[in-house]
Design a protein around this motif. Sequence first.
Motif, mmCIF file in Angstrom:
data_model
loop_
_atom_site.group_PDB
_atom_site.id
_atom_site.type_symbol
_atom_site.label_atom_id
_atom_site.label_comp_id
_atom_site.label_asym_id
_atom_site.label_seq_id
_atom_site.Cartn_x
_atom_site.Cartn_y
_atom_site.Cartn_z
ATOM 1 N N PRO A 165 0.832 -1.212 0.000
ATOM 2 C CA PRO A 165 0.000 0.000 0.000
ATOM 3 C C PRO A 165 0.866 1.261 0.000
ATOM 4 N N THR A 166 0.326 2.323 -0.561
ATOM 5 C CA THR A 166 1.006 3.614 -0.582
ATOM 6 C C THR A 166 0.491 4.447 0.578
ATOM 7 N N ASN A 167 1.396 4.966 1.396
ATOM 8 C CA ASN A 167 1.040 5.820 2.528
ATOM 9 C C ASN A 167 1.639 7.200 2.289
ATOM 10 N N VAL A 168 0.819 8.232 2.454
ATOM 11 C CA VAL A 168 1.298 9.600 2.261
ATOM 12 C C VAL A 168 0.934 10.420 3.485
ATOM 13 N N GLU A 169 1.906 11.195 3.959
ATOM 14 C CA GLU A 169 1.687 12.155 5.036
ATOM 15 C C GLU A 169 2.049 13.526 4.500
ATOM 16 N N ALA A 170 1.256 14.535 4.877
ATOM 17 C CA ALA A 170 1.506 15.908 4.423
ATOM 18 C C ALA A 170 0.766 16.861 5.347
ATOM 19 N N ASP A 171 1.056 18.150 5.206
ATOM 20 C CA ASP A 171 0.351 19.156 5.996
ATOM 21 C C ASP A 171 -1.053 19.411 5.445
ATOM 22 N N GLN A 172 -1.225 19.174 4.134
ATOM 23 C CA GLN A 172 -2.506 19.474 3.494
ATOM 24 C C GLN A 172 -2.702 18.556 2.296
ATOM 25 N N MET A 173 -3.969 18.243 1.966
ATOM 26 C CA MET A 173 -4.271 17.449 0.778
ATOM 27 C C MET A 173 -5.487 18.017 0.073
ATOM 28 N N GLN A 174 -5.427 18.009 -1.263
ATOM 29 C CA GLN A 174 -6.574 18.387 -2.088
ATOM 30 C C GLN A 174 -6.812 17.232 -3.044
ATOM 31 N N TYR A 175 -8.088 16.830 -3.228
ATOM 32 C CA TYR A 175 -8.371 15.704 -4.107
ATOM 33 C C TYR A 175 -9.471 16.079 -5.080
ATOM 34 N N ASP A 176 -9.209 15.902 -6.371
ATOM 35 C CA ASP A 176 -10.187 16.127 -7.422
ATOM 36 C C ASP A 176 -10.586 14.758 -7.953
ATOM 37 N N ASP A 177 -11.758 14.263 -7.529
ATOM 38 C CA ASP A 177 -12.206 12.924 -7.888
ATOM 39 C C ASP A 177 -12.511 12.798 -9.379
ATOM 40 N N VAL A 178 -13.027 13.848 -9.984
ATOM 41 C CA VAL A 178 -13.359 13.815 -11.410
ATOM 42 C C VAL A 178 -12.096 13.671 -12.255
ATOM 43 N N LYS A 179 -11.076 14.441 -11.952
ATOM 44 C CA LYS A 179 -9.830 14.415 -12.729
ATOM 45 C C LYS A 179 -8.830 13.393 -12.201
ATOM 46 N N GLN A 180 -9.134 12.766 -11.063
ATOM 47 C CA GLN A 180 -8.244 11.794 -10.429
ATOM 48 C C GLN A 180 -6.874 12.402 -10.121
ATOM 49 N N ILE A 181 -6.898 13.559 -9.451
ATOM 50 C CA ILE A 181 -5.661 14.262 -9.094
ATOM 51 C C ILE A 181 -5.644 14.490 -7.587
ATOM 52 N N ASN A 182 -4.593 13.992 -6.933
ATOM 53 C CA ASN A 182 -4.325 14.225 -5.519
ATOM 54 C C ASN A 182 -3.181 15.215 -5.418
ATOM 55 N N THR A 183 -3.329 16.252 -4.635
ATOM 56 C CA THR A 183 -2.242 17.200 -4.414
ATOM 57 C C THR A 183 -1.955 17.241 -2.921
ATOM 58 N N PHE A 184 -0.710 16.933 -2.575
ATOM 59 C CA PHE A 184 -0.261 16.956 -1.185
ATOM 60 C C PHE A 184 0.704 18.116 -1.039
ATOM 61 N N ILE A 185 0.536 18.923 0.015
ATOM 62 C CA ILE A 185 1.354 20.117 0.190
ATOM 63 C C ILE A 185 1.913 20.162 1.603
ATOM 64 N N GLY A 186 3.199 20.484 1.700
ATOM 65 C CA GLY A 186 3.842 20.703 2.991
ATOM 66 C C GLY A 186 4.428 19.459 3.607
ATOM 67 N N ASN A 187 5.750 19.364 3.635
ATOM 68 C CA ASN A 187 6.455 18.260 4.276
ATOM 69 C C ASN A 187 5.878 16.904 3.877
ATOM 70 N N VAL A 188 5.789 16.647 2.587
ATOM 71 C CA VAL A 188 5.180 15.429 2.058
ATOM 72 C C VAL A 188 6.155 14.262 2.196
ATOM 73 N N VAL A 189 5.652 13.147 2.733
ATOM 74 C CA VAL A 189 6.431 11.920 2.862
ATOM 75 C C VAL A 189 5.571 10.777 2.343
ATOM 76 N N LEU A 190 6.047 10.104 1.289
ATOM 77 C CA LEU A 190 5.355 8.956 0.718
ATOM 78 C C LEU A 190 6.186 7.716 0.983
ATOM 79 N N THR A 191 5.529 6.651 1.458
ATOM 80 C CA THR A 191 6.198 5.366 1.620
ATOM 81 C C THR A 191 5.349 4.306 0.931
ATOM 82 N N ARG A 192 6.035 3.339 0.330
ATOM 83 C CA ARG A 192 5.386 2.201 -0.316
ATOM 84 C C ARG A 192 6.407 1.066 -0.308
#
Length: 185
Positions: free
Chosen positions: A30-57
């Motif tokens: 699984p993909t785990n993401v931590e950030a200060d903020q997240m925006q998700y556009d379900d129609v366009k399938q776009i996730n935007t993570f902002i601020g100290n982003v850390v992704l682990t998989r």
Amino acid sequence: MKRLLPALLLLSGFCVMPAAHAEKADASKPTNVEADQMQYDDVKQINTFIGNVVLTRGSILMKANKMVVTQDPAGYQFVVMYAAPGTLASFRQKRDGGPDQWIDGQAERIEYDDKNEIMKLFSKARMRRLENGKTTDEVNGEYISYDTRAEFFTVHNTASGDSKPGAGRIKAIIQPRATDTKKAP
């Protein structure tokens, strides 16, 4: 001839390193993401993570100031990581082929194409292979394209992915491989 090949590879603008593929087990984790903020556009399938982003998989670790993840209809993801001004975005992944083999990289912007397994590093780009905590090989340039399936990189002296005379130099450090020091009986 052994010393000439690395020189020819550097002069032609790319570097090939011995094969040891990215850890295949990561694809099923699984993909785990931590950030200060997240925006998700379900129609366009776009996730935007902002601020100290850390992704682990699995063994993959990615860090950035901002990360934009787009997903296509087949479920493949395209990730763009942006560094904060004056810093670099980074990634690190364990490689198959040994107990302590890693690849890591840094750049102002990093793009990863999940479908084709291509990592592109733009501006102040640097990639290293590590074995047992020590750097074995390192490449630096303004642009690095890394095919994680084939373990093949290209390094260029401009962030556009072209090499241009007078635009700067790429740099590669290729460490000698350990040789068998035992003498035959």
